[in-house]
Design an enzyme around this catalytic site. Sequence first.
Site, PDB file in Angstrom:
ATOM      1  CE1 TYR A 129      31.462 -11.127 -17.089  1.00  0.00           C
ATOM      2  CE2 TYR A 129      30.960 -10.146 -19.211  1.00  0.00           C
ATOM      3  CZ  TYR A 129      30.737 -10.261 -17.849  1.00  0.00           C
ATOM      4  OH  TYR A 129      29.769  -9.481 -17.261  1.00  0.00           O
TER       5      TYR A 129
HETATM    6  N1  NAP Z   1      28.189  -6.668 -14.164  1.00  0.00           N
HETATM    7  C1  NAP Z   1      27.949  -7.884 -13.742  1.00  0.00           C
HETATM    8  O1  NAP Z   1      28.280  -8.231 -12.585  1.00  0.00           O
HETATM    9  C2  NAP Z   1      27.267  -8.862 -14.654  1.00  0.00           C
HETATM   10  C3  NAP Z   1      26.791 -10.087 -14.164  1.00  0.00           C
HETATM   11  C4  NAP Z   1      26.134 -10.954 -15.037  1.00  0.00           C
HETATM   12  C5  NAP Z   1      25.980 -10.608 -16.375  1.00  0.00           C
HETATM   13  N2  NAP Z   1      26.474  -9.424 -16.841  1.00  0.00           N
HETATM   14  C6  NAP Z   1      26.285  -9.024 -18.261  1.00  0.00           C
HETATM   15  O2  NAP Z   1      24.912  -9.170 -18.603  1.00  0.00           O
HETATM   16  C7  NAP Z   1      24.776 -10.065 -19.712  1.00  0.00           C
HETATM   17  C8  NAP Z   1      23.493 -10.840 -19.600  1.00  0.00           C
HETATM   18  O3  NAP Z   1      23.468 -11.552 -18.384  1.00  0.00           O
HETATM   19  P1  NAP Z   1      22.898 -13.016 -18.242  1.00  0.00           P
HETATM   20  O4  NAP Z   1      23.375 -13.856 -19.385  1.00  0.00           O
HETATM   21  O5  NAP Z   1      23.102 -13.453 -16.857  1.00  0.00           O
HETATM   22  O6  NAP Z   1      21.353 -12.797 -18.303  1.00  0.00           O
HETATM   23  P2  NAP Z   1      20.091 -12.805 -19.195  1.00  0.00           P
HETATM   24  O7  NAP Z   1      20.190 -11.901 -20.328  1.00  0.00           O
HETATM   25  O8  NAP Z   1      19.108 -12.588 -18.127  1.00  0.00           O
HETATM   26  O9  NAP Z   1      19.948 -14.331 -19.678  1.00  0.00           O
HETATM   27  C9  NAP Z   1      20.471 -14.795 -20.876  1.00  0.00           C
HETATM   28  C10 NAP Z   1      19.962 -16.207 -21.076  1.00  0.00           C
HETATM   29  O10 NAP Z   1      18.548 -16.196 -21.242  1.00  0.00           O
HETATM   30  C11 NAP Z   1      18.156 -17.219 -22.089  1.00  0.00           C
HETATM   31  N3  NAP Z   1      17.366 -16.648 -23.180  1.00  0.00           N
HETATM   32  C12 NAP Z   1      17.530 -15.463 -23.791  1.00  0.00           C
HETATM   33  N4  NAP Z   1      16.581 -15.296 -24.730  1.00  0.00           N
HETATM   34  C13 NAP Z   1      15.798 -16.390 -24.690  1.00  0.00           C
HETATM   35  C14 NAP Z   1      14.654 -16.819 -25.411  1.00  0.00           C
HETATM   36  N5  NAP Z   1      14.125 -16.055 -26.370  1.00  0.00           N
HETATM   37  N6  NAP Z   1      14.113 -18.020 -25.116  1.00  0.00           N
HETATM   38  C15 NAP Z   1      14.644 -18.802 -24.163  1.00  0.00           C
HETATM   39  N7  NAP Z   1      15.749 -18.459 -23.444  1.00  0.00           N
HETATM   40  C16 NAP Z   1      16.308 -17.270 -23.716  1.00  0.00           C
HETATM   41  C17 NAP Z   1      19.401 -17.903 -22.596  1.00  0.00           C
HETATM   42  O11 NAP Z   1      19.566 -19.032 -21.754  1.00  0.00           O
HETATM   43  P3  NAP Z   1      20.124 -20.445 -22.262  1.00  0.00           P
HETATM   44  O12 NAP Z   1      21.480 -20.149 -22.779  1.00  0.00           O
HETATM   45  O13 NAP Z   1      20.090 -21.241 -21.010  1.00  0.00           O
HETATM   46  O14 NAP Z   1      19.150 -20.927 -23.299  1.00  0.00           O
HETATM   47  C18 NAP Z   1      20.489 -16.879 -22.322  1.00  0.00           C
HETATM   48  O15 NAP Z   1      21.746 -17.463 -22.093  1.00  0.00           O
HETATM   49  C19 NAP Z   1      26.063 -10.890 -19.699  1.00  0.00           C
HETATM   50  O16 NAP Z   1      26.367 -11.442 -20.958  1.00  0.00           O
HETATM   51  C20 NAP Z   1      27.075  -9.867 -19.262  1.00  0.00           C
HETATM   52  O17 NAP Z   1      27.463  -9.069 -20.368  1.00  0.00           O
HETATM   53  C21 NAP Z   1      27.096  -8.552 -15.991  1.00  0.00           C
END
Ligand code: NAP
Length: 328
Positions: free
Chosen positions: A61
């Site tokens: 990251y």
């Molecule tokens: N192992 C892997 O291959 C892999 C891949 C991807 C992610 N990950 C891990 O999973 C974590 C989460 O993944 P992700 O960031 O893709 O997904 P997520 O948790 O599905 O989405 C997070 C996003 O959702 C929005 N959000 C969250 N709460 C909200 C609310 N109350 N109201 C409005 N929007 C809200 C925000 O978007 P905005 O910022 O646009 O407002 C935030 O950046 C990562 O940080 C990482 O640690 C792992």
Amino acid sequence: MKYVQLGNTDLKVSKVCLGCMGFGDASKGMHSWTLPYDESKKMIKYALDQGINFFDTAMAYQGGTSEIYLGKAIKEYANRADVVIATKFHGRTKEQIQQGITAKEHIETCLNNSLKRLQMDYVDLYILHAWDNLTPIEETLEALNEVVRQGKVRYIGVSNCYAWQIAKANEIAKRNGWAPFVSVQGHYNLIFREEEREMKPYCDLHNVALTPYSSLASGRLAKHPGESSKRMQEDTYAKGKYDATADADLKIIKRVEELSQKKNVSMTEISLAWLMNKVCSPIVGATKTSHIDGAVKATNLILSDDEMNYLEELYVPHALVGVMASNK
Ligand SMILES: NC(=O)c1ccc[n+]([C@@H]2O[C@H](COP(=O)([O-])OP(=O)(O)OC[C@H]3O[C@@H](n4cnc5c(N)ncnc54)[C@H](OP(=O)(O)O)[C@@H]3O)[C@@H](O)[C@H]2O)c1
């Protein structure tokens, strides 16, 4: 905050894991929308204040700066023993293999670099970020077992793999008396449910902890249709995962919106409460403290069987996307 046992381990983790992919130097990696340190540390402190003790990052990251930011904030705001830190590594590249670097050397180097960036002498969960098709799993497991034995890693996990791959790996680990994978970090949310075919039944059967990523479909399950943000506009990686199925997914997102209005809660709460019913601890990304509030509130929301079914019934099978699309 609710706490749950992480699978077969002695780790008690919050029912929400804070994903740290959105924290890091925006000039150093694949994402242009990540938060600088002063904003990241506020998010991490806020999460700690709400009782979140489980944090997920990766060496990949933002060129390692996510690990640096997390480690610095944890040092400032928490006792190391009170938090559960997960980080991830990738297997060797073809070039590294040609240079004669062994899996053992590679894993030791990756781990030592992560520990240095995190300013920690151990991680609680060390995760193979994506299935390594270039290295026999025996070599990976033996090397991981060695770092567990040294005390630098408490438990190991795996991300982005098929159920048959973890089943095979854990059978080999068992036969050799090595540390098994205790958790699976797969892509799982209301609009991407392919983990339900094989992985979820496997993990339920063996008490392997499911800690899914992109629990809110990178924001799509938290925002009202049409609502945007810097990340929604710039995150090409997430667009690659969700754009092709946007029409079918929208029908489910509208049901989330409808139910949220009916129950007078946020869409985040509905989407995460659904997932929390299925898994150990979803990993949730946040770029505002209000996002953390939504995730925390979700731990207290109960959905009836009818509501769960209503959210589920429109799902149609999806082709694998993102990292799993290249697990060949
Ligand atoms: N192992 C892997 O291959 C892999 C891949 C991807 C992610 N990950 C891990 O999973 C974590 C989460 O993944 P992700 O960031 O893709 O997904 P997520 O948790 O599905 O989405 C997070 C996003 O959702 C929005 N959000 C969250 N709460 C909200 C609310 N109350 N109201 C409005 N929007 C809200 C925000 O978007 P905005 O910022 O646009 O407002 C935030 O950046 C990562 O940080 C990482 O640690 C792992």
